[in-house]
Design an enzyme around this catalytic site. Structure first.
Site, mmCIF file in Angstrom:
data_model
loop_
_atom_site.group_PDB
_atom_site.id
_atom_site.type_symbol
_atom_site.label_atom_id
_atom_site.label_comp_id
_atom_site.label_asym_id
_atom_site.label_seq_id
_atom_site.Cartn_x
_atom_site.Cartn_y
_atom_site.Cartn_z
ATOM 1 N N THR A 186 -33.936 -24.896 -0.563
ATOM 2 C CA THR A 186 -33.937 -23.836 0.446
ATOM 3 C C THR A 186 -35.345 -23.304 0.708
ATOM 4 O O THR A 186 -35.796 -23.228 1.856
ATOM 5 C CB THR A 186 -33.045 -22.678 -0.080
ATOM 6 O OG1 THR A 186 -31.809 -23.229 -0.482
ATOM 7 C CG2 THR A 186 -32.822 -21.615 0.959
ATOM 8 N N VAL A 187 -36.049 -22.959 -0.364
ATOM 9 C CA VAL A 187 -37.370 -22.320 -0.187
ATOM 10 C C VAL A 187 -38.409 -23.358 0.273
ATOM 11 O O VAL A 187 -39.274 -23.059 1.100
ATOM 12 C CB VAL A 187 -37.821 -21.625 -1.493
ATOM 13 C CG1 VAL A 187 -39.163 -20.935 -1.298
ATOM 14 C CG2 VAL A 187 -36.777 -20.612 -1.948
ATOM 15 N N VAL B 136 -41.106 -12.614 -7.287
ATOM 16 C CA VAL B 136 -40.459 -11.307 -7.463
ATOM 17 C C VAL B 136 -40.120 -10.717 -6.093
ATOM 18 O O VAL B 136 -41.002 -10.553 -5.248
ATOM 19 C CB VAL B 136 -41.388 -10.315 -8.204
ATOM 20 C CG1 VAL B 136 -40.723 -8.953 -8.357
ATOM 21 C CG2 VAL B 136 -41.805 -10.869 -9.550
ATOM 22 N N GLY C 161 -38.651 -11.733 -3.390
ATOM 23 C CA GLY C 161 -38.730 -12.557 -2.170
ATOM 24 C C GLY C 161 -39.783 -12.121 -1.176
ATOM 25 O O GLY C 161 -40.984 -12.196 -1.444
ATOM 26 N N GLY D 33 -25.370 -17.197 -0.285
ATOM 27 C CA GLY D 33 -26.465 -18.069 -0.730
ATOM 28 C C GLY D 33 -27.517 -17.355 -1.551
ATOM 29 O O GLY D 33 -28.618 -17.855 -1.701
ATOM 30 N N GLU E 280 -27.994 -17.436 -8.046
ATOM 31 C CA GLU E 280 -28.673 -18.570 -8.681
ATOM 32 C C GLU E 280 -27.671 -19.721 -8.823
ATOM 33 O O GLU E 280 -26.450 -19.502 -8.763
ATOM 34 C CB GLU E 280 -29.140 -18.174 -10.093
ATOM 35 C CG GLU E 280 -30.176 -17.072 -10.119
ATOM 36 C CD GLU E 280 -31.474 -17.459 -9.447
ATOM 37 O OE1 GLU E 280 -32.112 -18.423 -9.877
ATOM 38 O OE2 GLU E 280 -31.841 -16.813 -8.453
ATOM 39 N N ASP F 73 -31.960 -12.778 -14.529
ATOM 40 C CA ASP F 73 -32.839 -13.045 -13.381
ATOM 41 C C ASP F 73 -33.734 -11.827 -13.103
ATOM 42 O O ASP F 73 -34.946 -11.965 -12.901
ATOM 43 C CB ASP F 73 -31.987 -13.377 -12.147
ATOM 44 C CG ASP F 73 -32.826 -13.553 -10.898
ATOM 45 O OD1 ASP F 73 -33.552 -14.556 -10.813
ATOM 46 O OD2 ASP F 73 -32.795 -12.669 -10.021
ATOM 47 N N LYS G 259 -38.012 -11.309 -13.529
ATOM 48 C CA LYS G 259 -38.909 -10.702 -12.530
ATOM 49 C C LYS G 259 -39.635 -9.493 -13.127
ATOM 50 O O LYS G 259 -40.819 -9.264 -12.848
ATOM 51 C CB LYS G 259 -38.102 -10.319 -11.284
ATOM 52 C CG LYS G 259 -37.541 -11.553 -10.567
ATOM 53 C CD LYS G 259 -36.450 -11.196 -9.567
ATOM 54 C CE LYS G 259 -35.860 -12.445 -8.913
ATOM 55 N NZ LYS G 259 -34.604 -12.192 -8.198
ATOM 56 N N GLY H 66 -33.641 -16.189 -0.021
ATOM 57 C CA GLY H 66 -33.374 -16.896 1.234
ATOM 58 C C GLY H 66 -34.576 -17.714 1.677
ATOM 59 O O GLY H 66 -35.704 -17.472 1.250
HETATM 60 N N1 HSE Z 1 -30.386 -14.911 -7.406
HETATM 61 C C1 HSE Z 1 -31.460 -14.094 -6.922
HETATM 62 C C2 HSE Z 1 -30.854 -12.798 -6.373
HETATM 63 C C3 HSE Z 1 -32.222 -14.842 -5.848
HETATM 64 O O1 HSE Z 1 -29.618 -12.668 -6.314
HETATM 65 O O2 HSE Z 1 -31.595 -11.897 -6.046
HETATM 66 C C4 HSE Z 1 -33.678 -14.517 -5.769
HETATM 67 O O3 HSE Z 1 -34.392 -14.672 -6.933
#
Ligand code: HSE
Length: 429
Positions: free
Chosen positions: A11-12, A130, A132, A185, A188, A199, A203, A300
């Protein structure tokens, strides 16, 4: 020309490629530097289907890209801490600068990689790791450089924030809210990383190193996820004027730094309480700037691609000018990370007790013996000898003392199950 190689077309990776393709000429006009993708590495041919590459080679072997002399900047977007580590380390050793969105890699192996980057005269860009799209790394590293950072509050996991928002605003059950977040989406590949708080802790690790200059391991971050939150606690929180959020908290306290990720009650008047759905936010307090707040999309293709591109262009400009900067300055502070039970804060406590005379005085007596003072109490229901929830807000207490008190309370004959406690964070408004 500064050549870019993208490893991983998930995706990224696709988001990053498309943004560079769309705005390459604008970036050149604005910066004077021609930044161009010259190679892409992806093992799965399915992933490159439909991508207009204008003749750019897509190779299966990442080492082909890393060893290509036309590649100045390697962009690692494969994720995980295995092959990704080898690629980042290999690229640095090959004299490349690296951009990554990989928070797990930086949290687990960041110290080794940043030391390697310094030895090799290279750099690692990690804006996308961190929150996005939110340029929070730059805000702390550059915008707030004239400050000692005192306090950070983060909503850093969109999936958890979506679940909590849906549970509290629409009364959705946990599992349904998680399914919806997955459909959007954001989750993880292994959603356990989201709901366990890991997660967000990855960060927070990155933010703590950057903001406080302290080396930190994942084991030092007290980490609890949203899976333990019950709808009844969300309702009680509302009655007291709070919202429950999965907060990542880093706070300077004397010679130590407190670092935690856990469901936390925050006043409804605090701007962090209004961050809903999959959005992320970071609230930073500097000694000179005071509080500042950063808000946006945490995941995203386009939002994260936007952050990756910002690192690529920032590096390309300095690479063209031949001037590197240090990355994560871990190790230049003598502060230590606080142990979990040393944390001193206000708490929400919910006990399940039989509705009988003398119950409340017994409970408050035990809290008093441990130096814990009660600020407010609510009891719901009135059914003699049946179990009812008794909810208390405490004044500041250490978590160690509170846990000891709760252990004693839970052994009392009129208690009907384990008590729940949760941190209250006033948020330094
Ligand atoms: N799984 C992460 C979230 C995606 O829900 O924020 C971005 O790191």
């Amino acid at each position: 020309m500064i050549g870019v190689g993208i490893i991983g077309l998930g995706t990224v990776g696709r988001g990053t490629y498309n943004i560079l393709k769309q705005y390459g000429h604008v970036i050149q006009r604005k910066t004077g530097v021609d930044v161009r993708v010259v190679k892409i590495a992806e093992v799965d041919p399915e992933r490159s289907k439909g991508l207009e590459t204008d003749g750019i080679a897509i190779v299966r072997d990442a080492w082909d890209l890393i060893n290509d002399p036309r590649v100045d900047i390697c962009v690692e977007l494969v994720g995980g801490t295995g092959a990704a580590y080898d690629y980042v380390a290999g690229a640095l050793k090959a004299g490349k600068w690296v951009v990554t969105a990989n928070k797990a890699l930086l949290a687990e192996k960041g110290d080794a990689l940043f030391a390697l980057a310094d030895r090799e005269g290279g750099e690692i860009g990690f804006e996308a790791s961190v929150a996005g799209a939110i340029p929070v790394i730059r805000a702390i590293r550059d915008g707030l450089i004239g400050n000692r950072i005192e306090y950070i509050l983060g909503i850093l996991n969109g999936t958890s924030n979506y679940i909590l928002t849906k549970m509290s605003e629409e009364g959705l059950p946990f599992n349904q809210a998680l399914r919806e977040a997955q459909e959007l989406g954001f989750a993880e590949q292994d959603p356990a990383l989201d709901i366990s708080g890991v997660d967000a802790a990855h960060k927070l690790c990155v933010l703590v190193r950057l903001a406080f200059g302290v080396p930190i391991t994942m084991q030092e971050i007290v980490t609890r996820g949203v899976s333990s939150i019950e709808p009844t606690d969300i309702e009680f929180a509302k009655e007291f004027g709070y919202k429950i959020k999965l907060l990542a908290i880093a706070k300077e306290q004397g010679d130590s730094i407190e670092a935690r990720v856990e469901p936390t009650m925050i006043p409804v008047r605090h701007p962090m309480s209004t961050v809903g759905g999959v959005f992320n936010a970071v609230y930073v307090v500097g000694d000179h700037a005071g509080p500042s707040l950063y808000y946006g999309k945490g995941a995203g293709a386009d939002p994260t691609g936007s952050a990756v591109v910002s690192d690529i262009v920032d590096m390309a400009v300095r690479k063209a000018a031949k001037c590197a900067r240090r990355g994560l300055a871990a190790g230049d502070s003598s502060k230590r990370i606080k142990k979990g039970d040393e944390s001193v804060t206000r708490f929400y406590v919910r006990v399940k007790a039989q509705d009988q005379p003398g119950v409340l005085s017994k409970i408050s007596g035990i809290l008093g013996e441990h130096g814990i003072s009660i600020a407010a109490v609510i009891q719901k229901g009135r059914t003699e000898n049946a179990y009812v929830p008794i909810v208390m807000l405490t004044y500041e207490a250490s978590e160690g003392s509170l846990k000891q008190a709760i252990e004693k309370i839970d052994r009392l004959s009129f208690i009907g199950g384990p008590s729940v406690h949760m941190r209250i964070e006033e948020g330094d408004l």
